[in-house]
Design a protein around this motif. Structure first.
Motif, PDB file in Angstrom:
ATOM      1  N   ILE A  41      12.340  44.017 135.872  1.00  0.00           N
ATOM      2  CA  ILE A  41      12.013  42.969 134.897  1.00  0.00           C
ATOM      3  C   ILE A  41      12.418  41.613 135.464  1.00  0.00           C
ATOM      4  O   ILE A  41      13.550  41.420 135.899  1.00  0.00           O
ATOM      5  N   GLU A  42      11.484  40.678 135.428  1.00  0.00           N
ATOM      6  CA  GLU A  42      11.721  39.325 135.920  1.00  0.00           C
ATOM      7  C   GLU A  42      11.828  38.375 134.726  1.00  0.00           C
ATOM      8  O   GLU A  42      10.932  38.323 133.890  1.00  0.00           O
ATOM      9  N   ILE A  43      12.934  37.623 134.667  1.00  0.00           N
ATOM     10  CA  ILE A  43      13.164  36.688 133.563  1.00  0.00           C
ATOM     11  C   ILE A  43      12.829  35.272 134.036  1.00  0.00           C
ATOM     12  O   ILE A  43      13.468  34.745 134.950  1.00  0.00           O
ATOM     13  N   ASN A  44      11.832  34.675 133.424  1.00  0.00           N
ATOM     14  CA  ASN A  44      11.458  33.288 133.703  1.00  0.00           C
ATOM     15  C   ASN A  44      11.948  32.409 132.560  1.00  0.00           C
ATOM     16  O   ASN A  44      11.609  32.651 131.397  1.00  0.00           O
ATOM     17  N   LEU A  45      12.743  31.400 132.882  1.00  0.00           N
ATOM     18  CA  LEU A  45      13.316  30.535 131.863  1.00  0.00           C
ATOM     19  C   LEU A  45      12.520  29.247 131.756  1.00  0.00           C
ATOM     20  O   LEU A  45      12.191  28.619 132.765  1.00  0.00           O
ATOM     21  N   ARG A  46      12.226  28.857 130.526  1.00  0.00           N
ATOM     22  CA  ARG A  46      11.483  27.627 130.243  1.00  0.00           C
ATOM     23  C   ARG A  46      12.330  26.738 129.329  1.00  0.00           C
ATOM     24  O   ARG A  46      12.820  27.188 128.307  1.00  0.00           O
ATOM     25  N   GLU A  47      12.478  25.484 129.718  1.00  0.00           N
ATOM     26  CA  GLU A  47      13.330  24.558 128.978  1.00  0.00           C
ATOM     27  C   GLU A  47      12.718  24.213 127.624  1.00  0.00           C
ATOM     28  O   GLU A  47      11.573  23.797 127.528  1.00  0.00           O
ATOM     29  N   ARG A  48      13.506  24.373 126.564  1.00  0.00           N
ATOM     30  CA  ARG A  48      13.111  23.970 125.213  1.00  0.00           C
ATOM     31  C   ARG A  48      14.339  23.355 124.535  1.00  0.00           C
ATOM     32  O   ARG A  48      15.337  24.025 124.330  1.00  0.00           O
ATOM     33  N   THR A  49      14.251  22.075 124.199  1.00  0.00           N
ATOM     34  CA  THR A  49      15.407  21.374 123.628  1.00  0.00           C
ATOM     35  C   THR A  49      15.277  21.116 122.138  1.00  0.00           C
ATOM     36  O   THR A  49      16.248  20.780 121.490  1.00  0.00           O
ATOM     37  N   HIS A  50      14.075  21.268 121.584  1.00  0.00           N
ATOM     38  CA  HIS A  50      13.845  20.973 120.173  1.00  0.00           C
ATOM     39  C   HIS A  50      13.136  22.150 119.512  1.00  0.00           C
ATOM     40  O   HIS A  50      12.582  23.022 120.189  1.00  0.00           O
ATOM     41  N   PRO A  51      13.117  22.196 118.173  1.00  0.00           N
ATOM     42  CA  PRO A  51      12.335  23.241 117.496  1.00  0.00           C
ATOM     43  C   PRO A  51      10.871  23.173 117.932  1.00  0.00           C
ATOM     44  O   PRO A  51      10.340  22.093 118.181  1.00  0.00           O
ATOM     45  N   PHE A  52      10.227  24.321 118.050  1.00  0.00           N
ATOM     46  CA  PHE A  52       8.838  24.360 118.497  1.00  0.00           C
ATOM     47  C   PHE A  52       8.167  25.587 117.920  1.00  0.00           C
ATOM     48  O   PHE A  52       8.816  26.472 117.353  1.00  0.00           O
ATOM     49  N   SER A  53       6.852  25.638 118.033  1.00  0.00           N
ATOM     50  CA  SER A  53       6.087  26.780 117.540  1.00  0.00           C
ATOM     51  C   SER A  53       6.107  27.885 118.594  1.00  0.00           C
ATOM     52  O   SER A  53       5.465  27.764 119.635  1.00  0.00           O
ATOM     53  N   LEU A  54       6.836  28.942 118.327  1.00  0.00           N
ATOM     54  CA  LEU A  54       6.901  30.054 119.271  1.00  0.00           C
ATOM     55  C   LEU A  54       5.533  30.720 119.402  1.00  0.00           C
ATOM     56  O   LEU A  54       5.143  31.162 120.488  1.00  0.00           O
ATOM     57  N   GLU A  55       4.771  30.761 118.296  1.00  0.00           N
ATOM     58  CA  GLU A  55       3.466  31.399 118.316  1.00  0.00           C
ATOM     59  C   GLU A  55       2.515  30.706 119.284  1.00  0.00           C
ATOM     60  O   GLU A  55       1.672  31.350 119.906  1.00  0.00           O
ATOM     61  N   GLU A  56       2.621  29.388 119.401  1.00  0.00           N
ATOM     62  CA  GLU A  56       1.688  28.623 120.236  1.00  0.00           C
ATOM     63  C   GLU A  56       2.235  28.342 121.635  1.00  0.00           C
ATOM     64  O   GLU A  56       1.548  27.735 122.457  1.00  0.00           O
ATOM     65  N   SER A  57       3.456  28.772 121.909  1.00  0.00           N
ATOM     66  CA  SER A  57       4.108  28.403 123.169  1.00  0.00           C
ATOM     67  C   SER A  57       3.756  29.308 124.336  1.00  0.00           C
ATOM     68  O   SER A  57       3.933  28.932 125.499  1.00  0.00           O
ATOM     69  N   GLY A  58       3.305  30.526 124.049  1.00  0.00           N
ATOM     70  CA  GLY A  58       3.072  31.491 125.113  1.00  0.00           C
ATOM     71  C   GLY A  58       4.338  32.190 125.575  1.00  0.00           C
ATOM     72  O   GLY A  58       4.309  32.979 126.517  1.00  0.00           O
ATOM     73  N   LEU A  59       5.476  31.909 124.922  1.00  0.00           N
ATOM     74  CA  LEU A  59       6.744  32.525 125.291  1.00  0.00           C
ATOM     75  C   LEU A  59       6.930  33.858 124.565  1.00  0.00           C
ATOM     76  O   LEU A  59       6.426  34.063 123.460  1.00  0.00           O
ATOM     77  N   HIS A  60       7.683  34.756 125.190  1.00  0.00           N
ATOM     78  CA  HIS A  60       7.998  36.022 124.548  1.00  0.00           C
ATOM     79  C   HIS A  60       9.147  35.889 123.561  1.00  0.00           C
ATOM     80  O   HIS A  60       9.215  36.630 122.570  1.00  0.00           O
TER      81      HIS A  60
END
Length: 289
Positions: free
Chosen positions: A124-143
């Motif tokens: 399993i490869e973990i890719n980290l993406r910076e998020r500093t504020h509230p955001f829409s997880l549904e629209e982000s493409g993040l797991h």
């Protein structure tokens, strides 16, 4: 039916030029000539029938249309890159997870522990993406996201990780300064933290709400280390600095004043085996704290 799409080369030129606000810097990044970047932008503007940049002497400035379009293209290119890397990783028997995380929490807590996850789950490869504020997880493409416990997450699956007490820290040379005269450093998204701390600690802090503000705890910590003033930050972020004497905590710690960190996932998304393993490991690490 043929698609009405501009060339990938033109979109890459737009994204780089918009980010740098410079054709020359975009050319350097893409290993092209400045003239080549200019030609790609001109072709794209002709294709769209509108100006994306205003030429001001030797400088370029994004038009209103250009700024909005460049932002959308940047997100689309990031999605294409992510899907491509996931496909390549999948062909090697590796599952990739995209995790949005607060930068300071990532650098000071998560990343130092990730080797333990890799040892347990090398597939399993973990890719980290910076998020500093509230955001829409549904629209982000993040797991998943590791973030503060914001009300915006109320429709999602939220699992508590830990509550981190805040501590007031400063450079050792400021330690003896009175609370009334101590310059206070502020986190931009938390304007009421110092007034609440003053009440809970019973300290007569300066009533002046002004003072330097910073977007992230990492910047607050660096400002405190530089002797600019007193910063109120999560304790685990400054353990190393306190132990090494770069910072001191001369004022009371208040247990009621905490940052609450959570793991956020989408209940409507089919949970993969890889995500389940990451969730289980992360909750174990948080519990061990």
């Amino acid at each position: 039916m043929s698609r009405r799409l501009p060339s990938t080369a033109a979109l890459l030129a737009l994204e780089a030029a918009a980010r740098h606000q410079s054709f020359a810097k975009a050319a350097q990044e893409l290993s092209l000539s400045e003239a080549a970047i200019s030609r790609q932008i001109a072709k794209l503007e002709e294709f769209l029938g509108m100006r994306l940049f205003h030429r001001v002497g030797n400088r370029v400035e994004l038009s209103a249309h250009g700024a909005g379009y460049a932002s959308q293209i940047r997100a689309s290119l990031a999605d294409i890159e992510r899907h491509t890397l996931q496909l390549i990783a999948g062909s090697r028997g590796i599952t990739s997870l995209e995790i949005g995380v607060i930068p300071t929490l990532a650098s000071r807590w998560l990343i130092p522990r990730l080797t333990r996850f890799q040892e347990r789950h090398p597939e399993i490869e973990i890719n980290l993406r910076e998020r500093t504020h509230p955001f829409s997880l549904e629209e982000s493409g993040l797991h998943a996201a590791i973030n503060f416990d914001y009300p915006i997450w109320h429709t999602l699956k939220v699992q508590p990780l830990f509550a981190e007490p805040m501590v007031a820290v400063c450079h050792p040379r400021l330690a003896s300064q009175s609370p009334q005269s101590m310059p206070l450093l502020h986190k931009l998204a938390s304007p009421y933290t110092w007034p609440r701390y003053a009440v809970l600690a019973g300290l007569p802090l300066s009533s002046d709400p002004t003072g330097p503000t910073y977007d992230r705890y990492a910047l607050l910590i660096e400002a405190a280390k530089a002797g600019i003033g007193m910063a109120l930050v999560p304790g685990r972020y400054v353990e190393e600095e306190l132990q090494g004497g770069k910072l001191v905590a001369p004022w009371p710690a208040i247990a009621e004043l905490c940052e609450h960190y959570v793991l956020v996932t989408r209940p409507d998304m089919e949970t993969s085996s890889a995500l389940e393993k990451f969730e289980r490991w992360l909750l174990e690490e948080a519990k061990a704290e």
